[in-house]
Design a protein around this motif. Sequence first.
Motif, PDB file in Angstrom:
ATOM      1  N   LEU A   1      -5.393   7.099  -7.765  1.00 25.20           N
ATOM      2  CA  LEU A   1      -3.953   7.182  -8.032  1.00 25.20           C
ATOM      3  C   LEU A   1      -3.576   7.458  -9.481  1.00 25.20           C
ATOM      4  O   LEU A   1      -2.401   7.507  -9.804  1.00 25.20           O
ATOM      5  CB  LEU A   1      -3.263   5.872  -7.600  1.00 25.20           C
ATOM      6  CG  LEU A   1      -3.337   5.506  -6.117  1.00 25.20           C
ATOM      7  CD1 LEU A   1      -2.557   4.233  -5.863  1.00 25.20           C
ATOM      8  CD2 LEU A   1      -2.800   6.630  -5.257  1.00 25.20           C
TER       9      LEU A   1
ATOM     10  N   MET B   1      -6.471  11.596  -1.773  1.00 22.36           N
ATOM     11  CA  MET B   1      -5.709  10.356  -1.755  1.00 22.36           C
ATOM     12  C   MET B   1      -5.402   9.882  -0.331  1.00 22.36           C
ATOM     13  O   MET B   1      -5.372   8.682  -0.072  1.00 22.36           O
ATOM     14  CB  MET B   1      -4.406  10.503  -2.531  1.00 22.36           C
ATOM     15  CG  MET B   1      -3.728   9.175  -2.792  1.00 22.36           C
ATOM     16  SD  MET B   1      -2.300   9.309  -3.839  1.00 22.36           S
ATOM     17  CE  MET B   1      -1.142  10.057  -2.724  1.00 22.36           C
TER      18      MET B   1
ATOM     19  N   ARG C   1       0.807  13.987  -9.763  1.00 20.55           N
ATOM     20  CA  ARG C   1       0.796  14.901  -8.625  1.00 20.55           C
ATOM     21  C   ARG C   1       1.972  15.855  -8.621  1.00 20.55           C
ATOM     22  O   ARG C   1       3.026  15.517  -9.080  1.00 20.55           O
ATOM     23  CB  ARG C   1       0.813  14.076  -7.325  1.00 20.55           C
ATOM     24  CG  ARG C   1      -0.566  13.817  -6.819  1.00 20.55           C
ATOM     25  CD  ARG C   1      -0.658  12.521  -6.057  1.00 20.55           C
ATOM     26  NE  ARG C   1      -1.846  11.766  -6.507  1.00 20.55           N
ATOM     27  CZ  ARG C   1      -3.084  12.108  -6.180  1.00 20.55           C
ATOM     28  NH1 ARG C   1      -3.300  13.127  -5.427  1.00 20.55           N
ATOM     29  NH2 ARG C   1      -4.102  11.397  -6.624  1.00 20.55           N
TER      30      ARG C   1
ATOM     31  N   LEU D   1      -7.600  -3.422   4.904  1.00 20.07           N
ATOM     32  CA  LEU D   1      -6.592  -4.487   4.996  1.00 20.07           C
ATOM     33  C   LEU D   1      -6.493  -4.976   6.440  1.00 20.07           C
ATOM     34  O   LEU D   1      -6.374  -6.177   6.693  1.00 20.07           O
ATOM     35  CB  LEU D   1      -5.231  -3.982   4.502  1.00 20.07           C
ATOM     36  CG  LEU D   1      -5.112  -3.723   2.993  1.00 20.07           C
ATOM     37  CD1 LEU D   1      -3.749  -3.118   2.667  1.00 20.07           C
ATOM     38  CD2 LEU D   1      -5.312  -5.005   2.196  1.00 20.07           C
TER      39      LEU D   1
ATOM     40  N   ALA E   1      -1.806  -3.727  -7.290  1.00 21.13           N
ATOM     41  CA  ALA E   1      -3.131  -4.144  -6.814  1.00 21.13           C
ATOM     42  C   ALA E   1      -3.347  -5.635  -7.055  1.00 21.13           C
ATOM     43  O   ALA E   1      -3.873  -6.345  -6.191  1.00 21.13           O
ATOM     44  CB  ALA E   1      -4.220  -3.335  -7.523  1.00 21.13           C
TER      45      ALA E   1
ATOM     46  N   PHE F   1      -9.166   1.557  -5.299  1.00 16.89           N
ATOM     47  CA  PHE F   1      -8.259   2.595  -4.790  1.00 16.89           C
ATOM     48  C   PHE F   1      -7.308   3.121  -5.870  1.00 16.89           C
ATOM     49  O   PHE F   1      -7.311   4.326  -6.153  1.00 16.89           O
ATOM     50  CB  PHE F   1      -7.516   2.087  -3.552  1.00 16.89           C
ATOM     51  CG  PHE F   1      -6.451   3.013  -3.052  1.00 16.89           C
ATOM     52  CD1 PHE F   1      -6.768   4.308  -2.680  1.00 16.89           C
ATOM     53  CD2 PHE F   1      -5.136   2.598  -2.968  1.00 16.89           C
ATOM     54  CE1 PHE F   1      -5.786   5.181  -2.242  1.00 16.89           C
ATOM     55  CE2 PHE F   1      -4.152   3.465  -2.533  1.00 16.89           C
ATOM     56  CZ  PHE F   1      -4.473   4.760  -2.168  1.00 16.89           C
ATOM     57  N   PRO F   2      -6.493   2.275  -6.538  1.00 12.42           N
ATOM     58  CA  PRO F   2      -5.606   2.831  -7.569  1.00 12.42           C
ATOM     59  C   PRO F   2      -6.379   3.408  -8.753  1.00 12.42           C
ATOM     60  O   PRO F   2      -5.998   4.452  -9.288  1.00 12.42           O
ATOM     61  CB  PRO F   2      -4.734   1.642  -7.995  1.00 12.42           C
ATOM     62  CG  PRO F   2      -5.468   0.433  -7.571  1.00 12.42           C
ATOM     63  CD  PRO F   2      -6.259   0.823  -6.357  1.00 12.42           C
TER      64      PRO F   2
ATOM     65  N   ALA G   1       0.328   0.714 -10.901  1.00 12.66           N
ATOM     66  CA  ALA G   1      -0.635   0.672  -9.789  1.00 12.66           C
ATOM     67  C   ALA G   1      -1.492  -0.601  -9.869  1.00 12.66           C
ATOM     68  O   ALA G   1      -1.771  -1.234  -8.845  1.00 12.66           O
ATOM     69  CB  ALA G   1      -1.524   1.908  -9.824  1.00 12.66           C
ATOM     70  N   LEU G   2      -1.892  -0.984 -11.080  1.00 15.96           N
ATOM     71  CA  LEU G   2      -2.724  -2.176 -11.232  1.00 15.96           C
ATOM     72  C   LEU G   2      -1.938  -3.453 -10.954  1.00 15.96           C
ATOM     73  O   LEU G   2      -2.487  -4.420 -10.415  1.00 15.96           O
ATOM     74  CB  LEU G   2      -3.330  -2.237 -12.640  1.00 15.96           C
ATOM     75  CG  LEU G   2      -4.585  -1.390 -12.850  1.00 15.96           C
ATOM     76  CD1 LEU G   2      -5.116  -1.554 -14.262  1.00 15.96           C
ATOM     77  CD2 LEU G   2      -5.670  -1.751 -11.835  1.00 15.96           C
TER      78      LEU G   2
ATOM     79  N   ALA H   1       2.684   6.833  -6.873  1.00 11.30           N
ATOM     80  CA  ALA H   1       1.776   7.868  -7.394  1.00 11.30           C
ATOM     81  C   ALA H   1       2.439   9.244  -7.373  1.00 11.30           C
ATOM     82  O   ALA H   1       2.094  10.112  -8.167  1.00 11.30           O
ATOM     83  CB  ALA H   1       0.488   7.891  -6.579  1.00 11.30           C
TER      84      ALA H   1
ATOM     85  N   ILE I   1      -9.274  -2.948  -3.173  1.00 13.22           N
ATOM     86  CA  ILE I   1      -7.864  -2.964  -3.564  1.00 13.22           C
ATOM     87  C   ILE I   1      -7.711  -2.487  -5.013  1.00 13.22           C
ATOM     88  O   ILE I   1      -6.739  -1.823  -5.355  1.00 13.22           O
ATOM     89  CB  ILE I   1      -7.270  -4.381  -3.367  1.00 13.22           C
ATOM     90  CG1 ILE I   1      -7.026  -4.642  -1.880  1.00 13.22           C
ATOM     91  CG2 ILE I   1      -5.981  -4.565  -4.159  1.00 13.22           C
ATOM     92  CD1 ILE I   1      -6.559  -6.047  -1.564  1.00 13.22           C
ATOM     93  N   PHE I   2      -8.715  -2.794  -5.862  1.00 12.76           N
ATOM     94  CA  PHE I   2      -8.655  -2.320  -7.244  1.00 12.76           C
ATOM     95  C   PHE I   2      -9.274  -0.924  -7.401  1.00 12.76           C
ATOM     96  O   PHE I   2      -8.826  -0.130  -8.227  1.00 12.76           O
ATOM     97  CB  PHE I   2      -9.349  -3.316  -8.182  1.00 12.76           C
ATOM     98  CG  PHE I   2      -8.518  -4.541  -8.441  1.00 12.76           C
ATOM     99  CD1 PHE I   2      -7.457  -4.496  -9.328  1.00 12.76           C
ATOM    100  CD2 PHE I   2      -8.764  -5.723  -7.766  1.00 12.76           C
ATOM    101  CE1 PHE I   2      -6.665  -5.607  -9.554  1.00 12.76           C
ATOM    102  CE2 PHE I   2      -7.980  -6.849  -7.983  1.00 12.76           C
ATOM    103  CZ  PHE I   2      -6.927  -6.788  -8.886  1.00 12.76           C
TER     104      PHE I   2
ATOM    105  N   LEU J   1       0.841  -1.209   0.000  1.00 14.83           N
ATOM    106  CA  LEU J   1       0.000   0.000   0.000  1.00 14.83           C
ATOM    107  C   LEU J   1       0.871   1.254   0.000  1.00 14.83           C
ATOM    108  O   LEU J   1       0.657   2.176  -0.797  1.00 14.83           O
ATOM    109  CB  LEU J   1      -0.934  -0.013   1.220  1.00 14.83           C
ATOM    110  CG  LEU J   1      -1.684   1.290   1.516  1.00 14.83           C
ATOM    111  CD1 LEU J   1      -2.589   1.672   0.358  1.00 14.83           C
ATOM    112  CD2 LEU J   1      -2.506   1.161   2.799  1.00 14.83           C
TER     113      LEU J   1
ATOM    114  N   THR K   1       2.485   1.658  -3.434  1.00 12.78           N
ATOM    115  CA  THR K   1       1.618   2.145  -4.511  1.00 12.78           C
ATOM    116  C   THR K   1       1.314   3.636  -4.341  1.00 12.78           C
ATOM    117  O   THR K   1       1.221   4.375  -5.318  1.00 12.78           O
ATOM    118  CB  THR K   1       0.324   1.287  -4.602  1.00 12.78           C
ATOM    119  OG1 THR K   1      -0.304   1.568  -5.848  1.00 12.78           O
ATOM    120  CG2 THR K   1      -0.655   1.580  -3.495  1.00 12.78           C
ATOM    121  N   VAL K   2       1.204   4.105  -3.090  1.00 14.13           N
ATOM    122  CA  VAL K   2       1.008   5.543  -2.857  1.00 14.13           C
ATOM    123  C   VAL K   2       2.289   6.302  -3.220  1.00 14.13           C
ATOM    124  O   VAL K   2       2.250   7.364  -3.842  1.00 14.13           O
ATOM    125  CB  VAL K   2       0.603   5.806  -1.390  1.00 14.13           C
ATOM    126  CG1 VAL K   2       0.620   7.301  -1.100  1.00 14.13           C
ATOM    127  CG2 VAL K   2      -0.774   5.236  -1.110  1.00 14.13           C
TER     128      VAL K   2
END
Lengths: 102, 216
Positions: B212, B66, B216, B77, A54, B207-208, A50-51, A38, B204-205, A31, A34-35
């Motif tokens: 994301l 985010m 940024r 989780l 995931a 979120f991105p 990202a996928l 970004a 989980i899917f 987690l 992945t953040v």
Amino acid sequence: MDAHATAAPQTGHDSPLGLYLKVYVALMVLLVLTVGVAYLNIGAWSLPVALTIAAIKAVVVVIYFMHMRFTGKLMWVYISASVVWLGMLLFGVLIDVIMRTR
Amino acid sequence: MSEAAHDVTLSHQFDDLVQQRESAQLGMWLFLVTEVLFFGGLFMAYSLYRMEYPDAYAECSKLMNMSLGALNTAVLLTSSLTMVLAVMAAEQGRIKALIRWLIVTIGFGGVFLVVKAFEYHHKFVEHLVPGPYFTHEVHNREACQLFFSLYFAMTGLHALHMVIGIGLLSTIAWMASRNKFTPAYNNPVEISGLYWHFVDLVWIFLFPLLYLIGSR
């Protein structure tokens, strides 16, 4: 994997607490990863990366938290079928749109 | 009734407890397959319009909070961990621990929904709800409304699954308090856990895909 040998209800699963905690830590690390990704601004690569992360998280949850490592072949067929059908939906529609509009 | 839990755990249509357990698991997995396709339609729509409006998606994804999305991912989780600990307690016949972990899991589910409610509230305040009052401060207003329509549809359907999951786990906790489960028979706990983890998987899917994809 023989389902009857591993899913005996009297003994239950061999479910060590330590393993669950390790899996949880791994999920939290993914987690944070992945953040973090970004914020790297990698443009077109951000979605595939990202996928992918995931998907790794999903596989970890399915195998360890949903006990897939204990279940029989028939269950694997069911789970694979859901992925295949979702893939057919996405592939069929997207290939049609790409071919007709581009 | 509760003293006789051992005697009533095997339904007459099954040969033994192993067969009964595998049937319960298979039934829940079959339901989850239909759920994959249920959510799959929305993921399909999301992908289709992302191909059409990649720039609007990237721009509007940046309007998402985010931090709250990441917080909710962590909450879910963690709830999956406590759920798996509940299932472990059930298998070991530790009923008090089972009920405790179920309540903790329900609590995390509640935290998720509260955070989600705050997010929805912010979207209304910031004029990011599709409709006549949608903000004009984006480049492609129509495509941006499409993105937020998908956001509300996907997270709304997911939140509905969370509410159902909380109801399910509350029922399981009540059954546990009535001594319905033993180390030999705890199928309802296990398959409710499968459902809970599945709802986690969807997020989980989500979120991105929703939070994301913008730079940024």
